[in-house]
Enzyme design. Structure first.
Site, PDB file in Angstrom:
ATOM      1  CB  CYS A  74      -0.862  -0.025   1.265  1.00  0.00           C
ATOM      2  SG  CYS A  74      -1.909   1.418   1.487  1.00  0.00           S
ATOM      3  CD  GLU A 152     -11.144  -2.186  -0.707  1.00  0.00           C
ATOM      4  OE1 GLU A 152     -11.801  -2.898   0.073  1.00  0.00           O
ATOM      5  OE2 GLU A 152      -9.948  -2.388  -0.965  1.00  0.00           O
ATOM      6  CB  CYS A 184      -3.037   3.799  -5.735  1.00  0.00           C
ATOM      7  SG  CYS A 184      -4.311   2.998  -4.730  1.00  0.00           S
ATOM      8  CG  HIS A 186      -7.101  -0.302  -4.227  1.00  0.00           C
ATOM      9  ND1 HIS A 186      -6.283  -0.128  -3.143  1.00  0.00           N
ATOM     10  CD2 HIS A 186      -8.236  -0.869  -3.765  1.00  0.00           C
ATOM     11  CE1 HIS A 186      -6.917  -0.584  -2.052  1.00  0.00           C
ATOM     12  NE2 HIS A 186      -8.103  -1.032  -2.402  1.00  0.00           N
TER      13      HIS A 186
HETATM   14  N1  DGL Z   1      -3.830   0.465  -2.049  1.00  0.00           N
HETATM   15  C1  DGL Z   1      -3.646   1.712  -1.349  1.00  0.00           C
HETATM   16  C2  DGL Z   1      -2.420   2.439  -1.886  1.00  0.00           C
HETATM   17  O1  DGL Z   1      -1.624   1.850  -2.582  1.00  0.00           O
HETATM   18  C3  DGL Z   1      -4.934   2.458  -1.319  1.00  0.00           C
HETATM   19  C4  DGL Z   1      -4.907   3.796  -0.687  1.00  0.00           C
HETATM   20  C5  DGL Z   1      -5.903   4.079   0.383  1.00  0.00           C
HETATM   21  O2  DGL Z   1      -6.452   3.168   1.011  1.00  0.00           O
HETATM   22  O3  DGL Z   1      -6.117   5.275   0.577  1.00  0.00           O
HETATM   23  O4  DGL Z   1      -2.189   3.587  -1.608  1.00  0.00           O
END
Ligand code: DGL
Length: 282
Positions: A74, A152, A184, A186
């Site tokens: 993350c 999500e 990110c 995601h």
């Molecule tokens: N997967 C997270 C990242 O790489 C998501 C960010 C979040 O939850 O704000 O930053």
């Protein structure tokens, strides 16, 4: 530390599964533990202290399950918590860095776009990357509120996701970006749609494979590979012998289908126990 122990991986939610895929490809014989803290996603909306506390508590949970290394899958948690994790735990802690360096090497137009959360773009790590490379290329940072929520929810190509992406990606291309960094974890799940919107002339890159390689190197140096290094390298195309275990802080009814969708296999998911070990969650 025993080389047969598993590797712990966590994210604010299901995005880190994009990193887990690369770890599985690079390290087919390792047992992998994955925590999706989806009840608290997105981390980008939370205070730095909250993210740090949560990252420590989840790491302690993974260590209680014998993790020999932790991967902070993350970018947001990396920015908020990696220093605290490294000062607290002695095992290898591998973290994210947006793929700005390979983007700088790739661009021909001299303009790169970075899609990330607001918190990642404002964080020290990105500010340092920006300072290091902005003399060589123009770096356009684009915050993408709402995208983490779409992933999500398992919505990788619906109307709302497409509209959000058009809104974030098209201006980068119009300004001349020929390389787009997914900052990110995601976002790699949205890469096909991002590529479609950006067009075939634009390269879309992320750092998951680099993180998996870095994990491999750290385990190798520490004699922590589940199988001897040469054997692992030789078996990358062979059958996977490692296992995966998944935990979520969300309800299982919603988490299981999404984790199975993104992992591309029907998997069992366990409920993450309440984590109390660090300062009260704010
Ligand atoms: N997967 C997270 C990242 O790489 C998501 C960010 C979040 O939850 O704000 O930053």
């Amino acid at each position: 530390m025993n080389a047969a122990n598993p590797i712990g991986v966590f994210d604010s939610g299901v995005g880190g599964l994009s990193v887990l895929h690369e770890i599985r490809r690079t390290l087919p014989n390792e047992n992998l533990l994955y925590v999706a803290d989806s009840a608290h996603a997105p981390y980008g909306d939370k205070s730095r202290q909250f993210i740090e506390d949560r990252s420590i508590a989840i790491s302690e949970f993974l260590i209680s399950r014998q993790a020999k290394a932790i991967v902070v899958a993350c970018n947001t948690a990396t920015g908020a918590a990696v220093t605290a994790l490294r000062s607290r735990f002695s095992m290898p802690i591998i973290a994210m860095e947006p793929a700005v360096k390979p983007a700088v090497a790739n661009t021909r137009s001299g303009i790169i776009g970075v899609l990330a959360t607001r918190r990642t773009l404002a964080g020290d790590n990105f500010v340092r990357l920006f300072a290091r490379y902005s003399a060589e290329v123009e770096i356009l940072g684009q915050a993408c509120p709402g995208l983490v929520e779409q992933v999500e929810a398992g919505d990788l190509s619906g109307k709302k996701t497409r509209l959000l992406l058009e809104h974030y990606v098209s201006p980068l291309v119009e300004q001349g970006a020929d390389t787009i960094v997914l900052g990110c974890t995601h976002y790699p799940f949205l890469a096909p749609l991002i590529q479609e919107i950006a067009g075939p002339a634009v390269a879309v890159i992320d750092s998951a494979a680099a993180v998996a390689r870095q994990l491999y190197r750290r385990l190798e140096v520490g004699n922590l590979l589940a199988v001897k290094a040469g054997v692992v390298a030789a078996t990358q195309t062979e059958t996977t012998t490692g296992t995966e275990c998944f935990w979520t802080s969300n309800g299982l009814d919603s988490a299981k289908p999404i984790i199975s969708q993104l992992w591309k296999r029907d998997v069992e998911v366990c409920r993450l126990p309440l984590l109390h070990s660090v300062t009260a969650i704010k």
